[in-house]
Motif scaffolding. Structure first.
Motif, PDB file in Angstrom:
ATOM      1  N   SER A   2       0.864  -1.172   0.000  1.00 53.40           N
ATOM      2  CA  SER A   2       0.000   0.000   0.000  1.00 53.40           C
ATOM      3  C   SER A   2       0.910   1.235   0.000  1.00 53.40           C
ATOM      4  O   SER A   2       1.775   1.364   0.863  1.00 53.40           O
ATOM      5  CB  SER A   2      -0.891  -0.011   1.251  1.00 53.40           C
ATOM      6  N   CYS A   5       1.710   3.290   3.164  1.00 53.77           N
ATOM      7  CA  CYS A   5       1.843   2.547   4.419  1.00 53.77           C
ATOM      8  C   CYS A   5       3.295   2.510   4.889  1.00 53.77           C
ATOM      9  O   CYS A   5       4.191   2.043   4.179  1.00 53.77           O
ATOM     10  CB  CYS A   5       1.308   1.134   4.222  1.00 53.77           C
ATOM     11  N   PHE A   7       4.715   0.601   7.144  1.00 57.33           N
ATOM     12  CA  PHE A   7       5.311  -0.738   7.282  1.00 57.33           C
ATOM     13  C   PHE A   7       5.555  -1.380   5.914  1.00 57.33           C
ATOM     14  O   PHE A   7       6.505  -2.155   5.758  1.00 57.33           O
ATOM     15  CB  PHE A   7       4.474  -1.620   8.200  1.00 57.33           C
ATOM     16  N   CYS A   8       4.721  -1.075   4.925  1.00 53.85           N
ATOM     17  CA  CYS A   8       5.024  -1.557   3.564  1.00 53.85           C
ATOM     18  C   CYS A   8       6.347  -0.940   3.088  1.00 53.85           C
ATOM     19  O   CYS A   8       7.137  -1.610   2.408  1.00 53.85           O
ATOM     20  CB  CYS A   8       3.899  -1.219   2.597  1.00 53.85           C
ATOM     21  N   HIS A  47      -0.127  -6.598   2.763  1.00 52.08           N
ATOM     22  CA  HIS A  47      -0.751  -5.502   3.504  1.00 52.08           C
ATOM     23  C   HIS A  47      -2.197  -5.820   3.871  1.00 52.08           C
ATOM     24  O   HIS A  47      -3.007  -6.101   3.005  1.00 52.08           O
ATOM     25  CB  HIS A  47      -0.708  -4.214   2.667  1.00 52.08           C
ATOM     26  N   HIS A  95      -1.119  -1.248   9.319  1.00 52.05           N
ATOM     27  CA  HIS A  95      -0.641  -2.469   8.673  1.00 52.05           C
ATOM     28  C   HIS A  95      -0.550  -3.469   9.822  1.00 52.05           C
ATOM     29  O   HIS A  95       0.242  -3.265  10.755  1.00 52.05           O
ATOM     30  CB  HIS A  95       0.720  -2.235   7.992  1.00 52.05           C
TER      31      HIS A  95
HETATM   32 ZN    ZN Z   1       1.289  -1.949   4.633  1.00 48.37          ZN
END
Ligand code: ZN
Ligand code: AMP
Length: 111
Positions: A2, A5, A7-8, A47, A95
């Motif tokens: 994503s 995001c 964490f992505c 995600h 996430h």
């Molecule tokens: Zn993510």
């Protein structure tokens, strides 16, 4: 993946992190604001914003197996796994992630 995001972006390596483990399914890294001597975050590479967004059981199994394996690799015996779901429960990054806390007494019930 994503685009917006955090964490992505960590998975992609676009934002630095202190990774402690990575498999084809999960990444584990140190929380930037540790709440215990050991404070890891374990995320699935796919995600999903939160637990209530109902990731399928395969994803959940890979993710929680990853939590178990990371704790074992880090030689943790007593630890707590926390999933905050929703802003009211303290979720700030959307996430799905598990916190692993260890290395200090952990009160029960949590605050
Ligand atoms: Zn993510
Ligand atoms: P939660 O509040 O359950 O959504 O947890 C999000 C966690 O991500 C918090 O404990 C933050 O300290 C942590 N966090 C935020 N940004 C980063 C980052 N760049 N690297 C590592 N951990 C982070």
């Amino acid at each position: 993946m994503s685009a917006d995001c955090l964490f992505c972006k960590i998975i992609a390596g676009d934002i630095p992190s202190q990774k402690v483990a990575e498999t084809e399914h999960i990444v584990a890294f140190n929380d930037i604001t540790p709440q215990a001597p050991t404070h890891l975050l374990v995320i699935h590479k796919q995600h999903t914003p939160s637990l209530s967004d109902s990731p399928d059981s395969l994803i959940l199994g890979q993710w929680m197996s990853g939590v178990r394996d990371v704790a074992q690799q880090q030689q943790l015996s007593d630890y707590r796994v926390i999933v905050n779901n929703g802003t009211g429960a303290g979720q700030s990054v959307f996430h799905l992630h598990a916190h692993i806390l260890a290395g200090r007494p952990l009160d029960w019930p949590p605050g």
